[in-house]
Scaffold this active site. Structure first.
Site, mmCIF file in Angstrom:
data_model
loop_
_atom_site.group_PDB
_atom_site.id
_atom_site.type_symbol
_atom_site.label_atom_id
_atom_site.label_comp_id
_atom_site.label_asym_id
_atom_site.label_seq_id
_atom_site.Cartn_x
_atom_site.Cartn_y
_atom_site.Cartn_z
ATOM 1 N N ASP A 89 -15.254 62.194 1.352
ATOM 2 C CA ASP A 89 -14.277 62.899 2.165
ATOM 3 C C ASP A 89 -13.546 61.951 3.115
ATOM 4 O O ASP A 89 -12.742 62.386 3.929
ATOM 5 C CB ASP A 89 -14.962 64.017 2.960
ATOM 6 C CG ASP A 89 -13.959 65.004 3.555
ATOM 7 O OD1 ASP A 89 -12.834 65.080 3.029
ATOM 8 O OD2 ASP A 89 -14.306 65.693 4.529
ATOM 9 N N ASP A 127 -2.557 67.188 3.688
ATOM 10 C CA ASP A 127 -3.180 65.867 3.757
ATOM 11 C C ASP A 127 -2.294 64.769 3.175
ATOM 12 O O ASP A 127 -2.712 63.626 3.091
ATOM 13 C CB ASP A 127 -4.535 65.884 3.048
ATOM 14 C CG ASP A 127 -5.533 64.913 3.667
ATOM 15 O OD1 ASP A 127 -5.307 64.496 4.812
ATOM 16 O OD2 ASP A 127 -6.517 64.558 2.996
ATOM 17 N N GLU A 130 -11.463 59.657 1.928
ATOM 18 C CA GLU A 130 -10.748 59.090 0.786
ATOM 19 C C GLU A 130 -9.400 58.484 1.146
ATOM 20 O O GLU A 130 -8.906 57.598 0.465
ATOM 21 C CB GLU A 130 -10.554 60.180 -0.273
ATOM 22 C CG GLU A 130 -9.399 61.143 -0.056
ATOM 23 C CD GLU A 130 -9.489 61.949 1.233
ATOM 24 O OE1 GLU A 130 -8.436 62.263 1.820
ATOM 25 O OE2 GLU A 130 -10.623 62.276 1.664
ATOM 26 N N LYS A 179 -0.264 57.999 3.690
ATOM 27 C CA LYS A 179 -1.351 58.630 2.928
ATOM 28 C C LYS A 179 -0.831 59.874 2.209
ATOM 29 O O LYS A 179 -0.246 60.761 2.826
ATOM 30 C CB LYS A 179 -2.481 59.014 3.882
ATOM 31 C CG LYS A 179 -3.620 59.810 3.233
ATOM 32 C CD LYS A 179 -4.621 60.295 4.275
ATOM 33 C CE LYS A 179 -5.607 61.291 3.701
ATOM 34 N NZ LYS A 179 -6.511 61.858 4.728
ATOM 35 N N ARG A 229 -8.385 56.495 3.469
ATOM 36 C CA ARG A 229 -8.367 55.054 3.757
ATOM 37 C C ARG A 229 -8.495 54.221 2.497
ATOM 38 O O ARG A 229 -8.059 53.071 2.463
ATOM 39 C CB ARG A 229 -9.463 54.724 4.770
ATOM 40 C CG ARG A 229 -10.886 54.942 4.291
ATOM 41 C CD ARG A 229 -11.871 55.037 5.438
ATOM 42 N NE ARG A 229 -11.694 56.275 6.188
ATOM 43 C CZ ARG A 229 -12.347 56.562 7.303
ATOM 44 N NH1 ARG A 229 -13.226 55.715 7.804
ATOM 45 N NH2 ARG A 229 -12.128 57.699 7.927
ATOM 46 N N LYS A 283 -15.942 69.692 1.520
ATOM 47 C CA LYS A 283 -15.655 70.288 2.819
ATOM 48 C C LYS A 283 -16.111 71.748 2.852
ATOM 49 O O LYS A 283 -16.130 72.413 1.815
ATOM 50 C CB LYS A 283 -14.146 70.277 3.085
ATOM 51 C CG LYS A 283 -13.489 68.930 3.233
ATOM 52 C CD LYS A 283 -11.989 69.129 3.421
ATOM 53 C CE LYS A 283 -11.250 67.806 3.557
ATOM 54 N NZ LYS A 283 -11.521 67.150 4.835
#
Length: 490
Positions: free
Chosen positions: A329, A270, A331, A247, A333, A259
């Site tokens: 949020d 992330d 996102e 990811k 996946r 968020k």
């Protein structure tokens, strides 16, 4: 920077590390490949009673106006690789300001011990900096009886540490500098030094033409367009093909499902999964591992704007499956789904592994140091967890309960992307499983959000990005048998 050499003679005198090992249940100083004065050894022995019994414990003895001027007792536990890794990390931190260090190894020390020690020294010495000025180079001399015996172990430790450093640097870089295009440039630069590595980058037009709807949706709200990186290591004669998917959200605001500020501050991390899989692939090339490895890094910024995707939108992924995007949020996946489907359809891997800073539920269940592992294959899960343990990282297997699959049902699409019915990490894994097709029994999913970041320096971990998973992947890849010998996906 830290330069480590293995030699029969010590470096400049001054700071000397003496290993402590458990012998007959008690800590002791083994015979060493170093001419240490008798009085210095006697002084060091007097400190043994004050030394904590765990690997990584240290005691420092200062000896002004004498040689050596400083002695550090560093506990290596029972002497296994993990103990030596802890001892190396402790020595690296204790002598962080020393420009020259000598480590006096026991006589006839094992190859694994030297590898563990060197990994610990390098990993704990890591510091992230945005400065273009090179850090002063510190020198470590590891004194052994037969230096040539340990050359390969030192080279392997260096390759693993370098790959981990690459993942840490990519993850630590602020998102004011880091976007999908920047990430692609960094990976290209890292790959240039290794023959046999090739990189292709899909930009938005190609992503649209080929149907990567998840990546495009997540990146739609940003002025920095998304990318899909494909980094390949194809050694001659490789008989096993592993695809690694990571990811790569270079910053995550949560999109329209925005968020809170506190939850957004560290969202530069992330893309930790993408950093780990590309760094491990570079490491596989550096180690010349005889296994074909393809890393896929779907990259996007998840920002809030008039063009951002919305909760309730339907996304068509690579291969045709559709998702109702219940939460912008969730996102990660969506981009992983595209990459997994592409991997199965176009690359036909023998084994498929994805890494993702996917859910906060991972940390709730397992704390800050352990990743959640999902797989339908008992042997594959056990072997990967074992490799991670050997490398000094932890993963814990979690269930994939069939009765939770109904949570993914949508009235307008094939799947809900993020049903709000609890078991967040488990349901995310079940969602991703829908995209791995006939590779379900050859697939592993690692939810590694929590261990990808450390709030403080501890052992081999720095404060900040840890590069979690690079060491586990390289240890696992190095032990893989040929594809025709794989039993149940090992």
């Amino acid at each position: 920077m830290l330069a480590i050499r293995v030699a029969a003679e010590p470096g400049a005198p001054g700071a000397v590390v003496l290993p402590v090992l458990i012998v007959d249940g008690e800590p002791g100083l083994p015979p060493i490949a170093y001419d240490l004065p008798d009085e210095a050894r006697a002084e060091a022995a007097e400190l043994l009673g004050d030394l904590d019994g765990e690997a990584g414990a240290t005691r420092l003895l200062r000896r002004p106006l004498r040689e050596p001027g400083q002695l550090l007792l560093s506990h290596a536990g029972s002497g296994d690789e993990a103990g030596w890794r802890a001892a190396g990390a402790a020595a690296s931190r204790a002598f962080a300001d020393e420009m020259s260090i000598t480590v006096a190894m026991p006589l006839d020390v094992s190859v694994d011990a030297v590898r563990g020690l060197a990994e610990g020294l390098w990993l704990a010495a890591y510091r992230f900096s945005l400065s273009d000025e090179p850090a002063p180079e510190r020198a470590v001399t590891v004194v052994v009886e037969q230096p040539e015996r340990y050359a390969d172990a030192l080279a392997a430790a260096r390759a693993v540490a370098d790959a981990t450093r690459l993942a840490r640097d990519l993850t630590n870089t602020p998102s004011s500098l880091k976007n999908p295009a920047w990430f692609a440039e960094q990976v290209s630069a890292a790959a240039e030094g290794h023959a046999g590595l090739t990189l292709s980058v899909r930009e938005p037009e190609q992503l649209a033409a080929e149907g990567f709807g998840g990546i495009l949706a997540v990146g739609a709200g940003s002025a920095s367009p998304p990318r899909l990186l494909e980094l390949s290591w194809r050694p001659a004669g490789a008989r096993t093909h592993v695809v690694l998917v990571g990811k790569g959200i270079t910053f995550d605001t949560g999109g329209i499902s925005i968020k809170p500020v506190d939850a957004m501050k560290l969202m530069r991390k992330d893309m930790g999964g993408a950093a780990s899989v590309v760094a491990a692939t570079v490491g596989a090339a550096a180690l010349d591992l005889p296994v074909r490895v393809t890393a896929l890094a779907p990259l996007a910024e998840n920002l809030l704007s008039g063009s951002a995707f919305r909760p309730g939108d339907v996304v068509r992924h690579y291969g045709g499956l559709t998702s109702e995007t219940t939460n912008s949020d969730a996102e990660g996946r969506l981009v992983l789904a595209d990459a997994l489907a592409y991997a199965v359809e176009r690359l036909a891997p023998d084994l498929l592994v994805d890494f993702a800073t996917l859910t906060g539920a991972n940390a709730v269940a397992l704390g800050k140091r352990t990743a959640a592992l999902y797989s339908e294959n008992d042997d594959l899960a056990a072997v990967f967890i074992g490799a991670a343990e050997e490398a000094g990282e932890r993963a814990w297997r979690m269930p994939l309960p069939s009765d939770y699959v109904e949570y993914l049902g949508s009235e307008v699409a094939d799947l809900f992307s993020a049903p709000d019915r609890g078991a967040g990490s488990v349901v995310a894994a079940l969602y991703l499983r829908e995209f791995v097709g006939d590779r379900r029994d050859r697939w592993v999913h690692l939810d590694m959000s929590a261990p990808s970041w450390s709030e403080s320096a501890d052992g081999v971990l720095p404060k900040g990005a840890t590069g979690w998973g690079v060491r586990a992947l390289l240890r696992w890849l190095a032990a893989l048998p040929p594809s025709d010998a794989l039993d149940g996906g090992q």
